[in-house]
Design a protein around this motif. Sequence first.
Motif, PDB file in Angstrom:
ATOM      1  N   SER A   1       0.818  -1.202   0.000  1.00 39.61           N
ATOM      2  CA  SER A   1       0.000   0.000   0.000  1.00 39.61           C
ATOM      3  C   SER A   1       0.858   1.261   0.000  1.00 39.61           C
ATOM      4  CB  SER A   1      -0.914   0.000   1.228  1.00 39.61           C
ATOM      5  OG  SER A   1      -1.705   1.155   1.274  1.00 39.61           O
ATOM      6  N   GLY A   2       0.542   2.190  -0.905  1.00 38.48           N
ATOM      7  CA  GLY A   2       1.289   3.436  -1.010  1.00 38.48           C
ATOM      8  C   GLY A   2       2.440   3.387  -1.987  1.00 38.48           C
ATOM      9  N   SER A   3       2.848   2.188  -2.405  1.00 33.70           N
ATOM     10  CA  SER A   3       3.907   2.073  -3.414  1.00 33.70           C
ATOM     11  C   SER A   3       3.324   2.343  -4.791  1.00 33.70           C
ATOM     12  CB  SER A   3       4.521   0.669  -3.389  1.00 33.70           C
ATOM     13  OG  SER A   3       5.081   0.392  -2.127  1.00 33.70           O
ATOM     14  N   LYS A   4       4.124   2.933  -5.676  1.00 36.28           N
ATOM     15  CA  LYS A   4       3.609   3.224  -7.008  1.00 36.28           C
ATOM     16  C   LYS A   4       4.726   3.268  -8.040  1.00 36.28           C
ATOM     17  CE  LYS A   4       1.708   7.076  -5.751  1.00 36.28           C
ATOM     18  NZ  LYS A   4       0.936   8.361  -5.813  1.00 36.28           N
ATOM     19  N   ALA A   5       4.353   2.978  -9.272  1.00 36.77           N
ATOM     20  CA  ALA A   5       5.232   3.174 -10.423  1.00 36.77           C
ATOM     21  C   ALA A   5       4.521   4.147 -11.348  1.00 36.77           C
ATOM     22  CB  ALA A   5       5.495   1.857 -11.140  1.00 36.77           C
ATOM     23  N   THR A   6       5.177   5.274 -11.653  1.00 40.26           N
ATOM     24  CA  THR A   6       4.521   6.334 -12.411  1.00 40.26           C
ATOM     25  C   THR A   6       5.480   6.913 -13.444  1.00 40.26           C
ATOM     26  OG1 THR A   6       3.198   6.942 -10.478  1.00 40.26           O
ATOM     27  CG2 THR A   6       3.320   8.534 -12.265  1.00 40.26           C
ATOM     28  N   ALA A   7       4.978   7.035 -14.667  1.00 47.82           N
ATOM     29  CA  ALA A   7       5.669   7.791 -15.701  1.00 47.82           C
ATOM     30  C   ALA A   7       4.808   9.011 -15.991  1.00 47.82           C
ATOM     31  CB  ALA A   7       5.861   6.956 -16.962  1.00 47.82           C
ATOM     32  N   VAL A   8       5.318  10.176 -15.683  1.00 49.69           N
ATOM     33  CA  VAL A   8       4.477  11.377 -15.682  1.00 49.69           C
ATOM     34  C   VAL A   8       4.071  11.806 -17.074  1.00 49.69           C
ATOM     35  CG1 VAL A   8       4.391  13.807 -15.042  1.00 49.69           C
ATOM     36  CG2 VAL A   8       5.462  12.143 -13.500  1.00 49.69           C
ATOM     37  N   SER A   9       4.974  11.762 -18.050  1.00 54.83           N
ATOM     38  CA  SER A   9       4.670  12.363 -19.346  1.00 54.83           C
ATOM     39  C   SER A   9       4.858  11.436 -20.535  1.00 54.83           C
ATOM     40  CB  SER A   9       5.537  13.610 -19.561  1.00 54.83           C
ATOM     41  OG  SER A   9       6.912  13.272 -19.530  1.00 54.83           O
ATOM     42  N   THR A  10       5.262  10.184 -20.311  1.00 56.43           N
ATOM     43  CA  THR A  10       5.527   9.311 -21.456  1.00 56.43           C
ATOM     44  C   THR A  10       4.779   7.985 -21.302  1.00 56.43           C
ATOM     45  OG1 THR A  10       7.589   8.618 -20.378  1.00 56.43           O
ATOM     46  CG2 THR A  10       7.741  10.345 -22.041  1.00 56.43           C
ATOM     47  N   SER A  11       5.501   6.900 -21.025  1.00 57.17           N
ATOM     48  CA  SER A  11       4.856   5.588 -20.986  1.00 57.17           C
ATOM     49  C   SER A  11       5.579   4.649 -20.038  1.00 57.17           C
ATOM     50  CB  SER A  11       4.833   4.967 -22.390  1.00 57.17           C
ATOM     51  OG  SER A  11       6.158   4.703 -22.831  1.00 57.17           O
TER      52      SER A  11
ATOM     53  N   GLY B   1      -0.697  -6.042  -4.123  1.00 58.17           N
ATOM     54  CA  GLY B   1      -0.631  -5.725  -2.706  1.00 58.17           C
ATOM     55  C   GLY B   1      -0.955  -4.293  -2.350  1.00 58.17           C
ATOM     56  N   GLY B   2      -1.890  -3.665  -3.080  1.00 57.28           N
ATOM     57  CA  GLY B   2      -2.266  -2.295  -2.767  1.00 57.28           C
ATOM     58  C   GLY B   2      -1.427  -1.230  -3.440  1.00 57.28           C
ATOM     59  N   ALA B   3      -0.382  -1.620  -4.170  1.00 55.21           N
ATOM     60  CA  ALA B   3       0.405  -0.667  -4.944  1.00 55.21           C
ATOM     61  C   ALA B   3      -0.393  -0.226  -6.167  1.00 55.21           C
ATOM     62  CB  ALA B   3       1.725  -1.298  -5.375  1.00 55.21           C
ATOM     63  N   THR B   4       0.039   0.843  -6.818  1.00 50.54           N
ATOM     64  CA  THR B   4      -0.609   1.324  -8.035  1.00 50.54           C
ATOM     65  C   THR B   4       0.453   1.651  -9.077  1.00 50.54           C
ATOM     66  OG1 THR B   4      -0.612   3.626  -7.273  1.00 50.54           O
ATOM     67  CG2 THR B   4      -2.564   2.303  -6.784  1.00 50.54           C
ATOM     68  N   ALA B   5      -0.004   1.731 -10.332  1.00 50.90           N
ATOM     69  CA  ALA B   5       0.891   2.144 -11.415  1.00 50.90           C
ATOM     70  C   ALA B   5       0.086   2.925 -12.427  1.00 50.90           C
ATOM     71  CB  ALA B   5       1.553   0.940 -12.066  1.00 50.90           C
ATOM     72  N   GLY B   6       0.753   3.870 -13.095  1.00 49.66           N
ATOM     73  CA  GLY B   6       0.048   4.660 -14.083  1.00 49.66           C
ATOM     74  C   GLY B   6       0.999   5.441 -14.956  1.00 49.66           C
ATOM     75  N   ALA B   7       0.513   5.766 -16.163  1.00 49.66           N
ATOM     76  CA  ALA B   7       1.271   6.541 -17.129  1.00 49.66           C
ATOM     77  C   ALA B   7       0.309   6.998 -18.209  1.00 49.66           C
ATOM     78  CB  ALA B   7       2.393   5.699 -17.740  1.00 49.66           C
ATOM     79  N   PRO B   8       0.694   7.987 -19.021  1.00 53.12           N
ATOM     80  CA  PRO B   8      -0.168   8.322 -20.149  1.00 53.12           C
ATOM     81  C   PRO B   8      -0.432   7.129 -21.058  1.00 53.12           C
ATOM     82  CG  PRO B   8       1.421  10.064 -19.785  1.00 53.12           C
ATOM     83  CD  PRO B   8       1.807   8.934 -18.878  1.00 53.12           C
TER      84      PRO B   8
ATOM     85  N   VAL C   1      -1.769  -7.227 -13.175  1.00 51.41           N
ATOM     86  CA  VAL C   1      -2.353  -6.343 -12.171  1.00 51.41           C
ATOM     87  C   VAL C   1      -3.155  -7.233 -11.229  1.00 51.41           C
ATOM     88  CG1 VAL C   1      -3.638  -4.231 -11.776  1.00 51.41           C
ATOM     89  CG2 VAL C   1      -2.592  -4.643 -14.013  1.00 51.41           C
ATOM     90  N   ASP C   2      -2.695  -7.339  -9.987  1.00 48.69           N
ATOM     91  CA  ASP C   2      -3.239  -8.311  -9.038  1.00 48.69           C
ATOM     92  C   ASP C   2      -3.902  -7.579  -7.879  1.00 48.69           C
ATOM     93  OD1 ASP C   2      -3.789 -10.359  -7.268  1.00 48.69           O
ATOM     94  OD2 ASP C   2      -1.801 -11.263  -7.378  1.00 48.69           O
TER      95      ASP C   2
ATOM     96  N   ALA D   1      -5.431  -9.112 -15.618  1.00 54.64           N
ATOM     97  CA  ALA D   1      -6.031  -8.397 -14.491  1.00 54.64           C
ATOM     98  C   ALA D   1      -6.752  -9.437 -13.645  1.00 54.64           C
ATOM     99  CB  ALA D   1      -7.002  -7.335 -14.982  1.00 54.64           C
ATOM    100  N   THR D   2      -6.387  -9.537 -12.367  1.00 55.26           N
ATOM    101  CA  THR D   2      -6.906 -10.626 -11.548  1.00 55.26           C
ATOM    102  C   THR D   2      -7.203 -10.159 -10.122  1.00 55.26           C
ATOM    103  OG1 THR D   2      -6.489 -12.955 -10.947  1.00 55.26           O
ATOM    104  CG2 THR D   2      -4.611 -11.444 -10.811  1.00 55.26           C
ATOM    105  N   ASN D   3      -8.006 -10.923  -9.408  1.00 50.29           N
ATOM    106  CA  ASN D   3      -8.304 -10.669  -7.993  1.00 50.29           C
ATOM    107  C   ASN D   3      -8.863  -9.273  -7.724  1.00 50.29           C
ATOM    108  OD1 ASN D   3      -7.488 -13.249  -7.152  1.00 50.29           O
ATOM    109  ND2 ASN D   3      -5.347 -12.614  -7.015  1.00 50.29           N
ATOM    110  N   GLY D   4      -9.860  -8.889  -8.532  1.00 48.25           N
ATOM    111  CA  GLY D   4     -10.514  -7.613  -8.302  1.00 48.25           C
ATOM    112  C   GLY D   4      -9.746  -6.394  -8.770  1.00 48.25           C
ATOM    113  N   ALA D   5      -8.824  -6.580  -9.699  1.00 47.55           N
ATOM    114  CA  ALA D   5      -8.031  -5.460 -10.223  1.00 47.55           C
ATOM    115  C   ALA D   5      -8.912  -4.492 -11.019  1.00 47.55           C
ATOM    116  CB  ALA D   5      -6.907  -5.983 -11.112  1.00 47.55           C
ATOM    117  N   THR D   6      -8.448  -3.247 -11.111  1.00 40.10           N
ATOM    118  CA  THR D   6      -9.104  -2.209 -11.902  1.00 40.10           C
ATOM    119  C   THR D   6      -8.093  -1.640 -12.887  1.00 40.10           C
ATOM    120  OG1 THR D   6     -10.593  -1.623 -10.085  1.00 40.10           O
ATOM    121  CG2 THR D   6     -10.299  -0.003 -11.843  1.00 40.10           C
ATOM    122  N   VAL D   7      -8.433  -1.718 -14.176  1.00 34.68           N
ATOM    123  CA  VAL D   7      -7.552  -1.226 -15.234  1.00 34.68           C
ATOM    124  C   VAL D   7      -8.346  -0.255 -16.097  1.00 34.68           C
ATOM    125  CG1 VAL D   7      -6.114  -1.848 -17.206  1.00 34.68           C
ATOM    126  CG2 VAL D   7      -6.253  -3.383 -15.236  1.00 34.68           C
TER     127      VAL D   7
END
Length: 208
Positions: free
Chosen positions: A9-19, A35-42, A55-56, A77-83
């Motif tokens: 929880s609270g961990s993340k992987a983020t690409a702000v302006s690319t991919s 495990g509650g982490a998130t990831a995101g990018a354009p 995405v678990d 995408a598994t175990n209640g993941a949201t994509v």
Amino acid sequence: GNQVTVTGSGSKATAVSTSITVGGTGGDNGLTVQGGATAGAPNLVLGGADNFMTVDGTTLAAGSTISVRGTNNTFTATNGATVTGELFFASGSGVSGNLLAIDGGSTLTASGHARLGYNEADGNTVLVTGAGSQLRTTSWDIGVGNEAGGGTTANNTTVTIADGGRISAGRTFFLGAGAATGHLVTVTGANSVLEARTTNGWEPSIVL
């Protein structure tokens, strides 16, 4: 292969302006978010050969597009993941053997059209299985073997909705178009659903 696991929880992987891109030809390169982490990018890109994104039970968000290409790659995408993100699954000549798997009550919401095999791809697979699992568009089309009703077609895309899974097009569900051939959609098991609905005044349709 090279692998990144984002977990807790609270961990993340983020690409702000690319991919965020997982690729390469060596195989077994992958990104796992759990495990509650998130990831995101354009843009989220899975390509190369024999690679994966998983995405678990948590969230993976593309501000623009999710693209799966190359050969024998798996997006899960598994175990209640949201994509979320506009979906381009299996696009391009020589793109084959890729798998999109949504299970365990997970949801993939395409913010624009969802394209499941197009632009000369051949032999790719989509599985939506288990109660509460769904692939949906908010107010746009889903195209199997075509670019949501137009564009260059593909062949031999297999889509299975099973055991309470759901594919829900916000407007029209297209199966094949033009010279596209060999596509198969199977809906099996209690409470499994393929539907076209409308949210914007269009008449919902399933077009073969």
